[in-house]
Motif scaffolding. Structure first.
Motif, mmCIF file in Angstrom:
data_model
loop_
_atom_site.group_PDB
_atom_site.id
_atom_site.type_symbol
_atom_site.label_atom_id
_atom_site.label_comp_id
_atom_site.label_asym_id
_atom_site.label_seq_id
_atom_site.Cartn_x
_atom_site.Cartn_y
_atom_site.Cartn_z
ATOM 1 N N GLU A 203 -24.994 -3.381 31.828
ATOM 2 C CA GLU A 203 -25.504 -2.494 30.770
ATOM 3 C C GLU A 203 -25.448 -3.215 29.427
ATOM 4 O O GLU A 203 -26.382 -3.126 28.632
ATOM 5 C CB GLU A 203 -24.683 -1.198 30.683
ATOM 6 N N SER A 351 -25.898 0.751 21.516
ATOM 7 C CA SER A 351 -25.448 1.378 22.758
ATOM 8 C C SER A 351 -23.941 1.326 22.886
ATOM 9 O O SER A 351 -23.327 0.311 22.548
ATOM 10 C CB SER A 351 -26.032 0.634 23.971
ATOM 11 N N THR A 364 -20.443 11.600 23.873
ATOM 12 C CA THR A 364 -21.694 11.722 23.116
ATOM 13 C C THR A 364 -21.429 12.310 21.734
ATOM 14 O O THR A 364 -21.922 11.802 20.728
ATOM 15 C CB THR A 364 -22.694 12.626 23.869
ATOM 16 N N ILE A 381 -32.988 8.735 21.941
ATOM 17 C CA ILE A 381 -31.699 8.726 22.646
ATOM 18 C C ILE A 381 -31.988 8.473 24.123
ATOM 19 O O ILE A 381 -32.954 9.021 24.656
ATOM 20 C CB ILE A 381 -31.006 10.105 22.518
ATOM 21 N N SER A 382 -31.174 7.651 24.771
ATOM 22 C CA SER A 382 -31.285 7.596 26.227
ATOM 23 C C SER A 382 -29.900 7.336 26.810
ATOM 24 O O SER A 382 -29.026 6.792 26.130
ATOM 25 C CB SER A 382 -32.281 6.535 26.677
ATOM 26 N N THR A 383 -29.692 7.757 28.028
ATOM 27 C CA THR A 383 -28.359 7.619 28.617
ATOM 28 C C THR A 383 -28.441 7.151 30.065
ATOM 29 O O THR A 383 -29.464 7.321 30.721
ATOM 30 C CB THR A 383 -27.612 8.977 28.642
ATOM 31 N N SER A 384 -27.372 6.518 30.505
ATOM 32 C CA SER A 384 -27.177 6.312 31.934
ATOM 33 C C SER A 384 -25.791 6.866 32.220
ATOM 34 O O SER A 384 -25.145 7.401 31.318
ATOM 35 C CB SER A 384 -27.241 4.820 32.281
ATOM 36 N N GLU A 385 -25.328 6.689 33.427
ATOM 37 C CA GLU A 385 -24.019 7.234 33.788
ATOM 38 C C GLU A 385 -22.900 6.624 32.946
ATOM 39 O O GLU A 385 -21.899 7.271 32.648
ATOM 40 C CB GLU A 385 -23.771 6.935 35.268
ATOM 41 N N ARG A 387 -23.570 4.678 29.911
ATOM 42 C CA ARG A 387 -24.098 4.160 28.640
ATOM 43 C C ARG A 387 -24.808 5.250 27.858
ATOM 44 O O ARG A 387 -25.443 6.124 28.434
ATOM 45 C CB ARG A 387 -25.100 3.040 28.925
ATOM 46 N N ILE A 388 -24.657 5.209 26.511
ATOM 47 C CA ILE A 388 -25.470 6.044 25.636
ATOM 48 C C ILE A 388 -26.124 5.110 24.623
ATOM 49 O O ILE A 388 -25.426 4.327 23.974
ATOM 50 C CB ILE A 388 -24.623 7.088 24.875
ATOM 51 N N SER A 389 -27.440 5.159 24.520
ATOM 52 C CA SER A 389 -28.159 4.311 23.568
ATOM 53 C C SER A 389 -28.918 5.169 22.581
ATOM 54 O O SER A 389 -29.459 6.217 22.942
ATOM 55 C CB SER A 389 -29.195 3.436 24.284
#
Ligand code: ASP
Ligand code: MG
Length: 424
Positions: A203, A351, A364, A381-385, A387-389
């Motif tokens: 990530e 991120s 968050t 905004i975008s997220t993964s399990e 990561r927050i970007s």
């Protein structure tokens, strides 16, 4: 006997004196009784210089010839290093990627390793040599032409060789002490991360951390090759990138919610405004982008406006592909039926990454509160399990990294050392 692959980046072999210094380091590893395979990058800025030279000669150099040219950078440093090792009484042999059996696809400038046939390397190791392999290159199975694997891809050569040779681990030597909780050039109180999981490193590499090539981390994870990222300018331990299950239990890092803050200034944002909210429009837009061979990153689409049933769609992409994408979408304006296209390359992505966020609520809100308190507006905004970007104004990237680093308790006392300042 331990088998080690050591990779040295361009800033570690920038001139004759550094090549001799690196040779002494390799000699010490060999004399300690290890089998040593070295992957080497081109000296200093050689690859950039060769690229500039090519563009001076021809505005659009043929990709095959460009690869013929760029691969010479690594050949130089490999041969020079072999000479320096011989002078220290250590038998050494240099090999091109092709001689080392690095077999790739035919995509010049961005080839992928499909196989490694390390017969010659094995023979050379048996003969007691230190084997030196020119990084970032291979040979296409189909065209038999020399290929390059993409900028920064010597890391990938090293991990691929480590895997195929059954090395115990792969050491990546750079000019910083390892992977840091944020770019030490922005955060002087950034901390070295002693151990990090493949997932988190993936990530971070995908979100702008340049310390390791993204494909190298993918390879390491797939083949489970432990990678030790460390400085060639010091003897300090660096960062071990390894399987999450092998991370030392009870360490600070295991408990941290956020392992690091990454940033990326290389992307731009396109907004296609006033798209009729109908089935297939998004597919149409991304078909056009894909046909231009452009990879996109974040996507945001709004709910359509009640007034006119139209919606806006924004996405990010590499800045270098921006003009091409705008051109292609503009040509399809009537076909898609949108109202307007907006292009913004004054953006940056920040991120926060950490496996700890799986089990901790409120990450968050902590992140967004810190940004809000500094007057930083979030554009996407975008997220993964893990990561927050967010996308923010380019001018606010440094500040966003700083406040996030503080908000998650990552600031340290001492100053992070940057030895040469390029991260190669
Ligand atoms: N010399 C190549 C580059 O500058 C490959 C590398 O250093 O990893 O991109
Ligand atoms: Mg690099």
């Amino acid at each position: 006997m331990t088998r080690v692959v050591q990779k040295f980046g361009g800033s570690s072999v920038a001139d004759a004196a550094s090549i001799k210094r690196v040779a002494r380091r390799i000699a010490a590893t060999k004399q300690a009784g290890n089998d040593v395979v070295v992957v080497i990058s081109a000296m200093g800025d050689t690859t950039d210089d060769l690229m500039d030279l090519a563009l001076e000669v021809s505005p659009q150099p043929a990709p095959r010839e460009l690869d013929m040219l760029l691969t010479t950078g690594e050949r130089q440093s490999a041969a020079l290093l072999a000479m320096a090792l011989s002078d220290l009484g250590i038998p050494a042999r240099s090999y091109t990627g092709s001689q080392a059996g690095v077999i790739t696809t035919a995509a010049h400038g961005n080839a992928r390793i499909i196989d490694i046939t390390p017969g010659r390397i094995e023979k050379s190791l048996e003969a007691g040599d230190v084997v030196i392999v020119a990084g970032f290159q291979g040979v296409s199975q189909t065209t038999k032409d020399v290929t390059t694997l993409g900028r920064g891809a010597s890391d990938t050569t090293a991990v691929a060789l480590a895997s195929s040779l059954g090395a115990d681990f792969c050491e990546i030597y750079s000019d910083v002490d390892g992977v840091f909780t944020a770019d030490p050039r922005i955060i002087t109180g950034a901390r070295r991360i002693p151990e990090i999981s493949y997932e988190e490193m993936l990530e971070m590499a995908a979100c702008g951390a340049k310390i390791l090539h993204l494909r190298c981390v993918e390879y390491a994870r797939r083949e489970d090759v432990p990678v030790h990222v460390r400085s060639s300018f010091s003897d300090k331990p660096g960062t071990w990138v390894k399987d999450l299950a092998d991370i030392t239990k009870g360490s600070d890092m295991e408990e941290a919610i956020i392992s690091g803050v990454s940033h990326d200034r290389s992307e731009a944002k396109i907004t296609v405004a006033g798209i009729p909210d109908a089935v297939g429009r998004a597919a149409q837009i991304f078909d056009i982008v894909a046909r231009a061979d452009i990879n996109i990153d974040m996507i945001v689409q709004n709910a359509s406006r009640v007034m006119n049933g139209r919606t806006d769609l924004s996405f990010t992409l590499p800045m270098s592909d921006g003009p091409t994408a705008v051109h292609a979408l503009t040509a399809a304006k009537d076909e898609i039926g949108y109202e307007q296209i907006l292009y913004n390359d004054q953006i940056g992505k920040v991120s926060v990454v950490g496996v700890g966020m799986r089990s901790h609520p409120g990450v968050t809100s902590t992140f967004f509160r810190a940004l809000a308190d500094s007057g930083i507006n979030l554009q996407m905004i975008s997220t993964s399990e893990i990561r927050i970007s967010v996308v923010v104004d380019a001018d606010q990237v440094d500040e966003a990294v700083r406040v996030a680093h503080t908000a998650f308790g990552l600031d340290a006392e001492g100053e992070a050392v940057v030895y040469a300042g390029t991260g190669r």
